[in-house]
Design a protein around this motif. Sequence first.
Motif, short mmCIF file in Angstrom:
data_model
loop_
_atom_site.label_atom_id
_atom_site.label_comp_id
_atom_site.label_asym_id
_atom_site.label_seq_id
_atom_site.Cartn_x
_atom_site.Cartn_y
_atom_site.Cartn_z
N HIS A 123 42.04 36.48 40.66
CA HIS A 123 43.25 36.98 41.29
C HIS A 123 44.17 37.63 40.25
O HIS A 123 44.77 38.68 40.51
N GLU A 124 44.25 37.03 39.05
CA GLU A 124 45.16 37.57 38.01
C GLU A 124 44.69 38.95 37.57
O GLU A 124 45.49 39.87 37.40
N THR A 125 43.39 39.08 37.36
CA THR A 125 42.86 40.37 36.91
C THR A 125 43.09 41.45 37.97
O THR A 125 43.55 42.55 37.66
N LEU A 126 42.81 41.09 39.22
CA LEU A 126 43.01 42.05 40.31
C LEU A 126 44.47 42.46 40.40
O LEU A 126 44.81 43.61 40.62
N GLY A 127 45.37 41.46 40.20
CA GLY A 127 46.80 41.74 40.26
C GLY A 127 47.24 42.64 39.12
O GLY A 127 48.08 43.51 39.30
N ASP A 160 31.09 40.13 35.02
CA ASP A 160 31.51 38.75 34.74
C ASP A 160 33.03 38.60 34.81
O ASP A 160 33.66 37.98 33.95
N GLY A 161 33.64 39.24 35.79
CA GLY A 161 35.07 39.07 36.02
C GLY A 161 35.96 39.84 35.07
O GLY A 161 37.17 39.68 35.10
N ALA A 162 35.41 40.71 34.23
CA ALA A 162 36.25 41.46 33.31
C ALA A 162 35.95 42.95 33.44
O ALA A 162 34.86 43.35 33.83
N GLY A 193 26.56 45.78 37.11
CA GLY A 193 27.78 45.03 37.42
C GLY A 193 28.39 45.57 38.69
O GLY A 193 27.67 46.00 39.59
N ASP A 194 29.74 45.54 38.80
CA ASP A 194 30.41 45.98 40.02
C ASP A 194 31.26 47.21 39.77
O ASP A 194 31.94 47.31 38.74
N ILE A 195 31.24 48.09 40.75
CA ILE A 195 32.04 49.31 40.67
C ILE A 195 33.21 49.19 41.66
O ILE A 195 33.03 48.77 42.80
N VAL A 196 34.41 49.52 41.20
CA VAL A 196 35.58 49.56 42.08
C VAL A 196 36.21 50.94 41.94
O VAL A 196 36.44 51.40 40.82
N VAL A 197 36.39 51.61 43.05
CA VAL A 197 37.01 52.94 43.04
C VAL A 197 38.35 52.87 43.78
O VAL A 197 38.42 52.35 44.90
N SER A 233 34.62 49.10 46.90
CA SER A 233 33.96 48.34 45.85
C SER A 233 32.55 47.99 46.29
O SER A 233 32.21 48.15 47.47
N THR A 234 31.77 47.54 45.35
CA THR A 234 30.39 47.21 45.69
C THR A 234 30.29 45.92 46.50
O THR A 234 29.34 45.73 47.24
N ARG A 235 31.26 45.02 46.35
CA ARG A 235 31.30 43.81 47.18
C ARG A 235 32.74 43.31 47.26
O ARG A 235 33.61 43.84 46.55
N PRO A 236 33.04 42.32 48.12
CA PRO A 236 34.43 41.86 48.25
C PRO A 236 35.07 41.55 46.90
O PRO A 236 34.43 40.99 46.01
N LEU A 237 36.36 41.93 46.77
CA LEU A 237 37.02 41.87 45.47
C LEU A 237 37.08 40.47 44.88
O LEU A 237 36.98 40.31 43.66
N ASP A 238 37.26 39.44 45.73
CA ASP A 238 37.43 38.09 45.16
C ASP A 238 36.15 37.60 44.48
O ASP A 238 36.20 36.67 43.68
N GLY A 239 35.02 38.26 44.79
CA GLY A 239 33.79 37.92 44.07
C GLY A 239 33.65 38.67 42.76
O GLY A 239 32.81 38.35 41.93
N ILE A 240 34.49 39.69 42.56
CA ILE A 240 34.33 40.56 41.39
C ILE A 240 35.17 40.07 40.22
O ILE A 240 34.71 40.04 39.08
N ALA A 241 36.42 39.68 40.50
CA ALA A 241 37.30 39.25 39.40
C ALA A 241 38.30 38.23 39.93
O ALA A 241 38.45 38.05 41.14
#
Lengths: 245, 306
Positions: free
Chosen positions: A110-114, A190-192, A57-61, A100-108
């Motif tokens: 807007h609500e989750t990121l917020g 998968d966005g979560a 999946g995706d890693i965000v630090v 992050s492993t790729r641009p944030l809008d591809g990962i989750a």
Amino acid sequence: MRNLALAALVLFAAPASAEENLVSGLSQDVVQITSNYTGTDLTVFGAVEQPPAGGIGDIVVVVRGPQAMMTVRRKDRIAGIWINDARARLVLPSYYFIASTRPLDGIASHETLGRYELGLANLHADPEVSDGDPAPYVAALVRAEARKGLYRQSFGSVEMLSATLFRVHVPVPATVPRGSYNVEVYLFRDGAVISAQSTPLYVDQTGFERRLFDFAHGWPFFYGLSTVLMALFLGWASTLFFRKR
Amino acid sequence: MEIYLPIAEMSVHWLIVLAMGFGVGFLSGVFGIGGGFLMTPLLIFYGIPPGVAVATTASQVSGVTFSGVLAHWKRGSLDFKMGTVMMASGLIGTAAGVFLFGVLRRMGQSEFSVSASYVILLGSVGVIMLNESIRTWRAAWEGRSVSGRRPGQHNWIHGLPFKVRFRQSRLYISVIPPVVLGFVVGVLSAIMGVGGAFLMVPVMIYMLRMPTNVVVGTSMFQVLIVTSAATILHAVNYFSVDIVLALVLIVGGVFGVQYGVRVGAKLRGEQLRFFLALLVLAVAARLFYEMVARPADLYSLTAVMP
């Protein structure tokens, strides 16, 4: 709210997916500011144990500095002179780094990121504005902090050392504020958020600098007096030095 | 090598700071000024927070001035009575100025008011000095002599009450002008980080009509006391004095002064005033330009004191 969300996640979500544990660590958990401190580099590393076949999946630090109240002022032209006119008080971290492993809008979404305050565009500033819309003030603050190297986001900068092992370099500039920081690692799929980890990091002055800072704040009168006496001594010493020659 | 400033919470290159101290010290030596009006803008330009720049410059000026005070004391060219009168009101002025600085800072206008007071004061002092030095220069060219001091002449200052005799200055005048001057310089010292010699010296020469040789020593004495007080008051109220920055600036400064004094001794009085006027006007013009030109970023950021 973000802290609550994170705490809930660490408490409840993590055990649920215990078979694919996220583990992470820091190259150092204390950054010491000494007299020749010019900034440093931290490394956040980690691994996903027993990932599913589809990839980890995706890693965000994220690294967040202590929350600080900041005032942003806007200059307006009054009688031909640019003068501070309107202001906003914002509460934001004094340091913010996200990778992050790729641009944030591809990962989750807007609500989750917020909800987790991921990305410079998704910070909650809690603004108190003297006029109108807070957005330009927050944008100006992000701009100013980015110029100083205190706010930074870099997508695709999570290095995958193997299929499950990752590493991120965190630049800590010389102007970094002192205080307790938080290093957060998120695993998204998968966005979560599947799993998350939070590790404290301390940035502090040590030795001589620390003692001076404590002196200046604890005994300000004697600190000021010693500065003056030092100044007078140097002035007097210079006359001796030049008389001898 | 970079050094970390514990109060400014940033690192600077010590050689650059040393050179700034030396350069400003050199000019102070040449012109017999404290150099605060150059130091504060220079530090802000280098990225030091304005509050720290103002407070630390005050300590730098007191260090650089002290050697001058010692020299003048030895030579007897220091009017202690005049100095003490101005010092007393100067200290009250400093306290008022530090308080005012805090109010302006809370209003977000400290930066503007510092710039504005610089532009107004430096601009007017610079124009007066330039005008006067050119007149003297031209007169010398044409072979006339202009006398700066006409002892017999009286102006409105001599009509004021509370007359006191200042023996060293050979004056019998009211205490009101020195008290007001001391107070104003004290306020300026606190909000601009300057000693105020550039304002005090012309007033002492042209309005109080003090003999020139006593003026420099006496104004230095006043500057020393006022900047020392300003340093302590800033340290107590705003924790904004950076002792490491001060150390490097003073070491550069005291050496600069010694070399500057040697160069200054070779220049004639009106030449000195001419170059000083140009310098003062250049600083004023630069600050004025910053006030009227559209800033690169309309928004500015200040961290609220924790």
